[in-house]
Design an enzyme around this catalytic site. Structure first.
Site, PDB file in Angstrom:
ATOM      1  NE  ARG A   1     -10.912  -0.542  -0.554  1.00  0.00           N
ATOM      2  CZ  ARG A   1      -9.716  -1.018  -0.871  1.00  0.00           C
ATOM      3  NH1 ARG A   1      -9.600  -2.012  -1.745  1.00  0.00           N
ATOM      4  NH2 ARG A   1      -8.627  -0.506  -0.342  1.00  0.00           N
TER       5      ARG A   1
ATOM      6  NE  ARG B   1      -1.087  -5.701  -1.334  1.00  0.00           N
ATOM      7  CZ  ARG B   1      -2.238  -5.054  -1.505  1.00  0.00           C
ATOM      8  NH1 ARG B   1      -3.390  -5.618  -1.209  1.00  0.00           N
ATOM      9  NH2 ARG B   1      -2.272  -3.850  -2.002  1.00  0.00           N
TER      10      ARG B   1
ATOM     11  CB  CYS C   1     -10.154  -1.924  -8.719  1.00  0.00           C
ATOM     12  SG  CYS C   1     -10.438  -2.926  -7.251  1.00  0.00           S
TER      13      CYS C   1
ATOM     14  CG  HIS D   1      -2.059  -1.024   0.952  1.00  0.00           C
ATOM     15  ND1 HIS D   1      -2.049  -2.263   1.527  1.00  0.00           N
ATOM     16  CD2 HIS D   1      -3.142  -0.972   0.153  1.00  0.00           C
ATOM     17  CE1 HIS D   1      -3.104  -2.929   1.113  1.00  0.00           C
ATOM     18  NE2 HIS D   1      -3.780  -2.178   0.275  1.00  0.00           N
TER      19      HIS D   1
ATOM     20  CG  ASN E   1      -3.331  -4.863  -5.898  1.00  0.00           C
ATOM     21  OD1 ASN E   1      -3.023  -5.120  -7.047  1.00  0.00           O
ATOM     22  ND2 ASN E   1      -3.643  -3.650  -5.494  1.00  0.00           N
ATOM     23  CG  ASP E   2      -5.438  -7.826  -0.720  1.00  0.00           C
ATOM     24  OD1 ASP E   2      -4.346  -8.103  -0.189  1.00  0.00           O
ATOM     25  OD2 ASP E   2      -6.029  -6.752  -0.517  1.00  0.00           O
TER      26      ASP E   2
ATOM     27  NE  ARG F   1      -6.153   0.889  -2.644  1.00  0.00           N
ATOM     28  CZ  ARG F   1      -5.737   0.821  -3.911  1.00  0.00           C
ATOM     29  NH1 ARG F   1      -5.638   1.919  -4.635  1.00  0.00           N
ATOM     30  NH2 ARG F   1      -5.391  -0.338  -4.448  1.00  0.00           N
TER      31      ARG F   1
ATOM     32  CD  GLU G   1      -9.869  -7.159  -1.399  1.00  0.00           C
ATOM     33  OE1 GLU G   1      -8.811  -6.711  -1.846  1.00  0.00           O
ATOM     34  OE2 GLU G   1     -10.609  -6.517  -0.627  1.00  0.00           O
TER      35      GLU G   1
END
Ligand code: PEP
Ligand code: MG
Length: 577
Positions: free
Chosen positions: A333, A467, A504, A190, A456-457, A297, A433
């Site tokens: 989100r 990650r 995303c 992140h 990503n997750d 986010r 995710e």
């Protein structure tokens, strides 16, 4: 003398500046003595640091809730016990008072003494508790240096450090830091995502950097290739200037696409939404014709300060976001704090045994429904100013979505009763995710209005590959047959229900992967505005019909090399202009 240090580009951009080296808070402190007149002040400094750590642990203990509370609590109790251990405390005082050691070195000596006691134990469990001693002593050491650490972002300099957290990134950028180099870290963390969002060049995974760069060295860094040059020579400076010129030329070429549609050669509109974290992102997304915001986010609002933003503060941020997009849909989100997004407000647990599998995203929201209610109220109020969708992170199954929807309906009724003007219907979607949500999607898709695939997750959880762990090298990669098959299946299920589905994760912002995502059936992507025009250029050079005819070959690929070969053969040829 000129030296080059390899690293991995995590946020592109070039920087030329003096290095500011921030040593980690390791306990490799040199022996240092103080004068007898300094003893009281040094002891006061040490005791204040110990007390600060104690109260931090107490605060964490108070916030424990949910399934993990018991396990985490045990860890924290052990740390509290260590901090109250007379052996440790008297020993520290004696080292400062009698031996005139500075607080840092006293900590180091006491750590070694205690570690020696634990090391000599037969029981493997007790031996392994040295980790806890290191942790507690490390925290006291960090508390002793907290103020120094905060001062280290200097305008016009490039920061070289062991690691960086998302909450530090924003502050450093605001302080005018030109770029950052970290020894560890990964491009998918992140912190890296935030650096990209802030256009702050970042190089991660450069383990030699701290050993080779000295404070004040001149550095040139290239956030695309990950190259770090210490004391650049004339050729390096020329190459740096050439890169700046090329970047400018490329930007100019791409800007011609700002008003062009994201349409494939055979006329299919691919909707490009923006991942936006800041006001600047929103302005950029708007100016380059993003279809809307596909991922906002909200946790970054919470990472900015030490206070949890209240309903009014959140409402203003969401309302301005909606107003900034002038009628285009905005996807907000709900809070995804936790794991590597530990905030300073104390919301995220800091000592979960396995934070990536812990209380993050919707799990934290479910454990703190008051917090979720406040957030939903702020979002629903913002819906009075333009179209809003709500996206829920880390969904693992139906129950979470049902619970959020129930609360959302109640919040909508409350606000209507209170006289607020809000949208009648607000779409509620899930991040896909967590593998369980992807696999179980056929049985709970009807509870959703849309899905957004968080690669990503999803990659991290599907491949059991952290990650943020650079040691895993290529193991963490979306180019795995399991990832492609799962993404393909989610898109198929969504399409069968006529439900919008997008990706995303960071893969959506890499134009090299655009053919792959389109071949898997996606027609909606959400990505940071900065690579959006490159992705649009790639889309405009793709014949979707031909590409989809080759999708079965992609799904048959047996390994990463096979997927790479497919990708190489699918790269579109860009026509000039
Ligand atoms: C993802 O996991 O792909 C995602 C977009 O969410 P985040 O990176 O914020 O975890
Ligand atoms: Mg995620």
């Amino acid at each position: 003398m000129r030296k080059a240090v390899p690293g991995q580009g995590a946020s592109r951009g070039n920087a030329l500046g003096r290095a500011r080296v921030r040593e980690p808070h390791a306990l490799e402190v040199a022996e240092a003595r103080i004068g007898p007149h300094e003893v009281e002040a040094e002891l006061a400094r040490l005791h204040a640091a110990i007390e600060q750590v104690r109260s931090e642990i107490r605060a964490m203990r108070d916030q424990l809730h949910g399934a993990l509370a018991h396990e985490v609590g045990e860890f924290l109790d052990l740390h509290t016990l260590l901090l109250e251990d007379p052996e440790l405390l008297h020993g520290l005082d004696a080292l400062v008072r009698n031996d005139l050691y500075g607080a840092d070195y006293a900590l180091r000596l006491q750590r070694d003494r205690l570690a020696a006691v634990f090391e000599s134990m037969d029981d493997a469990y007790f031996r392994s508790r040295i980790e806890d001693i290191d942790h507690v002593i490390g925290r006291v050491h960090a508390a002793l240096h907290a103020h120094e650490a905060e001062l280290q972002g200097v305008a016009g300099e490039i920061l070289v450090t062991d690691a960086i957290s998302p909450s530090e990134i924003g502050r450093l950028q605001a302080q005018g830091v030109l770029g950052i180099v970290t020894c560890g870290g990964s491009a998918l963390s992140h912190a890296s995502i935030l650096a990209r969002s802030l256009h702050l060049p970042l190089i991660v995974n450069a383990p030699q950097a701290l050993g080779m760069v000295n404070d004040g060295d001149v550095l040139v860094i290239d956030g695309s290739t990950g190259e770090i040059v210490i004391e650049p020579n004339a050729d390096d400076l020329r190459a740096y200037r050439t890169r700046l010129r090329e970047e400018k030329r490329e930007r100019k070429q791409l800007r011609r696409l700002r008003r062009e549609p994201s349409k494939t050669l055979d006329g299919v509109d691919i909707r490009l939404y923006a991942n936006a974290e800041s006001r600047e992102d929103v302005a950029e997304a708007h100016s380059i014709g993003a279809a809307g915001i596909g991922l906002y986010r909200t946790e970054f609002l919470f990472l900015q300060g030490r206070e949890i933003p209240d309903e009014e503060a959140q409402f203003r941020a969401y309302r301005d976001l909606v107003l900034g997009m002038t009628g285009r849909t905005v996807t907000i989100r709900t809070l995804d704090i936790g794991a590597d997004k530990a905030d300073e407000t104390g919301l995220a647990l800091r000592y979960e045994p396995n934070p990536a599998l812990g209380l993050r995203g919707v799990r934290l929201s479910m454990a703190r429904t008051g917090l979720l209610e406040t957030q939903l109220r702020a979002i629903v109020r913002a819906s009075g100013y333009g179209p809003v969708r709500i996206l829920v992170p880390m969904v693992s199954g139906r129950e979470e979505i049902v619970a959020v929807r129930r609360l959302l309906v109640r919040v909508q009724q409350d606000l209507a009763r209170e006289g607020f003007e809000t949208a009648e219907r607000i779409a509620l979607g899930a991040m896909i995710e967590v593998p369980s949500a992807a696999i179980a999607l056929p049985v709970f898709a009807r509870d959703l209005d849309f899905v957004s695939i968080g690669t990503n997750d999803l990659v991290q959880y599907l491949l059991a590959a952290d990650r943020n762990n650079d040691a895993l090298g290529e193991l963490y990669s979306p180019l795995h047959p399991a990832v492609l098959r799962l993404v393909h299946s989610v898109v198929r299920i969504a399409r069968a229900r006529g439900m919008p589905a997008s990706v995303c994760g960071e893969i959506a912002g890499d134009a090299r992967f655009t053919p792959l995502l389109l071949a898997l059936g996606l027609e909606e992507l959400s990505l940071h505005p900065s690579p959006m025009l490159e992705v649009r250029r790639a889309i405009r050079a793709i014949d979707l019909g031909q590409l989809r005819a080759r999708a079965p070959a992609l799904l048959r690929a047996r390994d990463r090399a096979g997927i790479e070969r497919w990708l190489d053969s699918a790269q579109p040829v860009h026509l000039p202009g």
